[in-house]
Design a protein around this motif. Structure first.
Motif, short mmCIF file in Angstrom:
data_model
loop_
_atom_site.label_atom_id
_atom_site.label_comp_id
_atom_site.label_asym_id
_atom_site.label_seq_id
_atom_site.Cartn_x
_atom_site.Cartn_y
_atom_site.Cartn_z
N ILE A 70 -7.10 13.16 1.29
CA ILE A 70 -5.93 12.62 0.62
C ILE A 70 -5.73 11.19 1.10
CG2 ILE A 70 -3.42 12.80 0.28
CD1 ILE A 70 -3.68 15.80 0.72
N LYS A 71 -5.42 10.30 0.18
CA LYS A 71 -5.20 8.90 0.54
C LYS A 71 -3.83 8.75 1.21
CE LYS A 71 -6.12 5.98 -2.70
NZ LYS A 71 -5.97 5.18 -3.96
N TYR A 72 -3.78 7.98 2.29
CA TYR A 72 -2.50 7.65 2.90
C TYR A 72 -1.68 6.84 1.90
CZ TYR A 72 -3.78 9.10 7.65
OH TYR A 72 -4.12 9.82 8.77
N SER A 73 -0.41 7.15 1.77
CA SER A 73 0.42 6.47 0.77
C SER A 73 0.75 5.03 1.15
CB SER A 73 1.73 7.24 0.56
OG SER A 73 2.44 7.37 1.78
N PHE A 74 0.59 4.69 2.45
CA PHE A 74 0.85 3.32 2.91
C PHE A 74 -0.28 2.94 3.86
CE2 PHE A 74 2.82 0.00 5.51
CZ PHE A 74 3.46 -0.76 4.53
N PRO A 75 -0.73 1.68 3.82
CA PRO A 75 -1.88 1.29 4.66
C PRO A 75 -1.63 1.52 6.15
CG PRO A 75 -1.37 -0.42 3.05
CD PRO A 75 -0.25 0.57 2.98
N ILE A 76 -2.53 2.25 6.79
CA ILE A 76 -2.36 2.51 8.23
C ILE A 76 -2.61 1.24 9.04
CG2 ILE A 76 -2.94 4.95 8.03
CD1 ILE A 76 -5.72 4.26 9.16
N SER B 133 -4.99 14.57 -4.90
CA SER B 133 -3.72 13.85 -4.85
C SER B 133 -2.79 14.48 -3.81
CB SER B 133 -3.05 13.89 -6.21
OG SER B 133 -2.59 15.22 -6.50
N GLU B 134 -1.73 13.76 -3.48
CA GLU B 134 -0.73 14.29 -2.55
C GLU B 134 -0.09 15.56 -3.10
OE1 GLU B 134 1.73 11.58 0.07
OE2 GLU B 134 1.25 10.20 -1.58
#
Length: 234
Positions: free
Chosen positions: A140-146, A207-208
């Motif tokens: 799952i893609k992080y919703s905000f850049p780490i 997706s989330e």
């Protein structure tokens, strides 16, 4: 296109869950949560055998009720708090080999993965096959850049990566995390000391909405809400 092969599905489900008691057979919208993983595996048509690895007699009975096999019980060594997923896979594969049963691929589906669908399993298997990966799992893609993540100490904020403090989020690469749902792996790579992630491990993005880690009661409620939403938009 997905084709049924000599694939084994292993669903690990030990009885000693701590944070959510009896987690693997707790009611999830009308049936034990493990039932969803079992039924999705069976409905996908990808497996010649769907089995549950457990040390718990009640879990074993529930698993068999919903169509899984429990050909043997888990040993104490793989039922403690320190056993890894790979430890469980190695034990199961070794026991099958002693019975003269061999499989080309193994898919480990966690018992608390009600958001996995047969379609996700089949599409991920296609990617795994077509790209000849050693292993593959959902991400799952992080919703905000780490790269712009923060640390908080004594209520004070510091950037973990100060060099990115003034960069736009759209200029930073996407980051992903393991969805904690399932893993595909070639059976001949499952051995003592093996790892799930190799230099040839693939990713299948979901997706989330399609994933939810379940570690506490709030997570459980969120998973139920996501499941109901997914059912409503089919």
């Amino acid at each position: 296109m997905s084709t049924t092969q000599n694939n084994l599905c292993i669903i690990p489900a030990r009885g000693g869950s701590k944070r959510i008691p009896r987690k693997n057979i707790k009611d999830f919208l009308g049936k034990p949560i493990i039932a969803y993983s079992i039924e999705v595996a069976l409905d996908s048509g990808l497996f010649s055998e769907v089995m549950v690895s457990t040390d718990d007699e009640e879990i074993a009975e529930v698993a068999k009720k919903y169509g899984a096999k429990v050909p043997f019980m888990r040993t104490e060594k793989t039922a403690d708090d320190f056993a890894t997923t790979m430890d469980v896979l190695v034990e199961v594969v070794d026991k099958y080999k002693k019975e003269g049963k061999y499989f080309k691929n193994v898919c480990c589906i966690y018992a608390t993965s009600p958001l996995v669908s047969p379609e996700i399993l089949k599409k991920s298997f296609d990617v795994y096959n077509e790209k000849k990966f050693d292993s593959l799992f959902s991400v799952i893609k992080y919703s905000f850049p780490i790269q712009r993540s923060l640390s908080v100490n004594d209520d004070k904020i510091t950037f973990n990566y100060p060099e990115n403090a003034n960069k736009r989020s759209q200029d930073l690469n996407d980051s992903f995390h393991d969805a904690g749902q399932f893993y595909w792996m070639k059976e001949n790579l499952i051995c003592k000391g093996a790892v799930l992630v190799t230099k040839n491990t693939g990713a299948y993005e979901i997706s989330e909405l399609q994933g939810q880690d379940i570690d506490n009661e709030l997570d459980w409620k969120l998973a139920e809400l996501k499941y109901e939403l997914l059912q409503s938009i089919k």
